[in-house]
Write a protein that holds these residues in place. Structure first.
Motif, PDB file in Angstrom:
ATOM      1  N   TRP A  40     -26.072 -22.379  16.199  1.00 25.40           N
ATOM      2  CA  TRP A  40     -24.988 -21.345  16.181  1.00 25.40           C
ATOM      3  C   TRP A  40     -25.563 -19.884  15.946  1.00 25.40           C
ATOM      4  O   TRP A  40     -25.229 -18.983  16.819  1.00 25.40           O
ATOM      5  CB  TRP A  40     -23.977 -21.486  14.998  1.00 25.40           C
ATOM      6  N   THR A  41     -26.834 -19.959  15.119  1.00 25.57           N
ATOM      7  CA  THR A  41     -27.173 -18.554  15.338  1.00 25.57           C
ATOM      8  C   THR A  41     -27.998 -17.971  16.460  1.00 25.57           C
ATOM      9  O   THR A  41     -27.664 -16.751  16.860  1.00 25.57           O
ATOM     10  CB  THR A  41     -28.197 -18.249  13.921  1.00 25.57           C
ATOM     11  N   ASN A  42     -28.483 -18.890  17.150  1.00 22.32           N
ATOM     12  CA  ASN A  42     -28.838 -18.572  18.599  1.00 22.32           C
ATOM     13  C   ASN A  42     -27.985 -18.299  19.488  1.00 22.32           C
ATOM     14  O   ASN A  42     -27.958 -17.388  20.490  1.00 22.32           O
ATOM     15  CB  ASN A  42     -29.468 -19.852  19.002  1.00 22.32           C
ATOM     16  N   HIS A  43     -26.543 -18.965  19.570  1.00 18.25           N
ATOM     17  CA  HIS A  43     -25.613 -18.607  20.406  1.00 18.25           C
ATOM     18  C   HIS A  43     -25.010 -17.145  20.151  1.00 18.25           C
ATOM     19  O   HIS A  43     -24.900 -16.536  20.913  1.00 18.25           O
ATOM     20  CB  HIS A  43     -24.520 -19.492  19.899  1.00 18.25           C
ATOM     21  N   ARG A  44     -24.750 -16.836  18.544  1.00 17.08           N
ATOM     22  CA  ARG A  44     -24.443 -15.403  18.520  1.00 17.08           C
ATOM     23  C   ARG A  44     -25.301 -14.456  18.911  1.00 17.08           C
ATOM     24  O   ARG A  44     -24.873 -13.339  19.216  1.00 17.08           O
ATOM     25  CB  ARG A  44     -24.157 -15.527  16.876  1.00 17.08           C
ATOM     26  N   THR A  45     -26.490 -14.779  18.606  1.00 18.27           N
ATOM     27  CA  THR A  45     -27.640 -13.512  19.087  1.00 18.27           C
ATOM     28  C   THR A  45     -27.540 -13.392  20.524  1.00 18.27           C
ATOM     29  O   THR A  45     -27.706 -12.426  20.844  1.00 18.27           O
ATOM     30  CB  THR A  45     -29.159 -13.987  18.749  1.00 18.27           C
ATOM     31  N   GLU A  46     -27.555 -14.560  21.182  1.00 18.39           N
ATOM     32  CA  GLU A  46     -27.408 -14.476  22.740  1.00 18.39           C
ATOM     33  C   GLU A  46     -26.173 -13.492  23.312  1.00 18.39           C
ATOM     34  O   GLU A  46     -26.156 -12.928  24.013  1.00 18.39           O
ATOM     35  CB  GLU A  46     -27.301 -15.913  23.383  1.00 18.39           C
ATOM     36  N   ALA A 102     -28.302  -8.244   9.143  1.00 18.57           N
ATOM     37  CA  ALA A 102     -27.180  -8.136  10.425  1.00 18.57           C
ATOM     38  C   ALA A 102     -27.841  -7.472  11.580  1.00 18.57           C
ATOM     39  O   ALA A 102     -27.463  -7.818  12.788  1.00 18.57           O
ATOM     40  CB  ALA A 102     -26.189  -7.022   9.941  1.00 18.57           C
ATOM     41  N   ASP A 103     -28.846  -6.626  11.576  1.00 23.46           N
ATOM     42  CA  ASP A 103     -29.546  -6.134  12.709  1.00 23.46           C
ATOM     43  C   ASP A 103     -30.352  -7.047  13.429  1.00 23.46           C
ATOM     44  O   ASP A 103     -30.300  -7.398  14.664  1.00 23.46           O
ATOM     45  CB  ASP A 103     -30.646  -4.887  12.135  1.00 23.46           C
ATOM     46  N   LEU A 104     -31.207  -7.824  12.857  1.00 28.27           N
ATOM     47  CA  LEU A 104     -31.976  -8.804  13.228  1.00 28.27           C
ATOM     48  C   LEU A 104     -31.384 -10.079  13.675  1.00 28.27           C
ATOM     49  O   LEU A 104     -31.997 -10.827  14.342  1.00 28.27           O
ATOM     50  CB  LEU A 104     -33.138  -9.133  12.166  1.00 28.27           C
ATOM     51  N   ALA A 105     -30.084 -10.060  13.565  1.00 28.10           N
ATOM     52  CA  ALA A 105     -29.385 -10.991  14.036  1.00 28.10           C
ATOM     53  C   ALA A 105     -28.892 -10.922  15.186  1.00 28.10           C
ATOM     54  O   ALA A 105     -28.499 -11.744  15.925  1.00 28.10           O
ATOM     55  CB  ALA A 105     -27.993 -11.416  13.219  1.00 28.10           C
TER      56      ALA A 105
END
Length: 227
Positions: A40-46, A102-105
């Protein structure tokens, strides 16, 4: 004589059942947590990177004027695209302002207070090595002499790696205007990349230092390193 049944057997069965149910629940919670971290975190960052790249390209196409290229944008906003050929032909990430969670996400983040791309001083950037897109997952592949290119709206900046070190998390002197030399006045244009080490831990920091070796305007096209 009436038969007295032993209650210990029932109690044991109930205990085993309770423990099993707790183990199953813990397993489900762990699976959800792993899914969140690795998927999920990868998807949101993408998704965030796609939006940031679109905004950056739109600014290039419309010829948006940069009011002050030495002034940072607002937290979480893009300020340039980082290209590291050694990490892949298509490896590129929009660098955002700020290094908060939040920035690094959203992508690699520029340490507030450090130099902006191409200016005298230390342009310092942090990035996740695991989760949230893992932009710096393989930063350990970089070595002295490798190129790091920063693409801005008004041009291209090529930095050459000059040192790579493993340091403690408290070694904040690498963020000074002259990395590693607190109080020294900067006269060069440098870049510092910071991430966790080992990859799935945060007990150390992997730090890569580079110096600006070429600057070219946007209309000159990308440098040879990524052409």
């Amino acid at each position: 004589m009436p038969i007295v049944r032993n209650g210990w057997g029932s109690a044991t069965r109930l205990t085993i059942r309770a423990v099993a149910e707790l183990a199953i629940t813990a397993g489900v919670v762990l699976a959800v947590f792993v899914f969140y971290l690795l998927v999920w975190t990868n998807h949101r960052t993408e998704a965030a990177q796609a939006d940031l790249t679109e905004d950056f390209r739109a600014a290039q196409e419309t010829g948006t004027e940069v009011e002050d290229r030495f002034a940072p944008p607002d937290s979480g906003e893009g300020l340039g695209i980082l290209h590291i050929p050694e990490l892949g032909e298509d490896w590129s990430w929009v660098v955002v302002e700020g290094v908060g969670d939040a920035d690094l996400a959203r992508g690699p983040g520029h340490f507030p207070g450090t130099a902006m791309p191409g200016s005298i001083g230390n342009f310092a950037v942090a990035g996740h090595r695991a989760t949230h897109g893992e932009p710096f997952a393989h930063l350990d592949r970089l070595g002295v002499g490798d190129d790091v290119v920063v693409e801005t709206v008004d041009g291209w900046l090529t930095y050459e790696v000059t040192w790579v070190r493993i340091l403690s998390p408290s070694a904040t002197e690498v963020l000074e205007p002259v990395a590693g030399h607190p109080g020294e006045k900067a006269t060069q244009r440098t870049l510092t990349l910071v991430t966790c080490n080992p990859r799935w831990s945060s007990t150390e920091r992997l730090v890569v230092g580079a110096s600006l070796v070429e600057r070219r305007p946007a209309d000159a096209g990308p440098p040879d390193a990524i052409a």
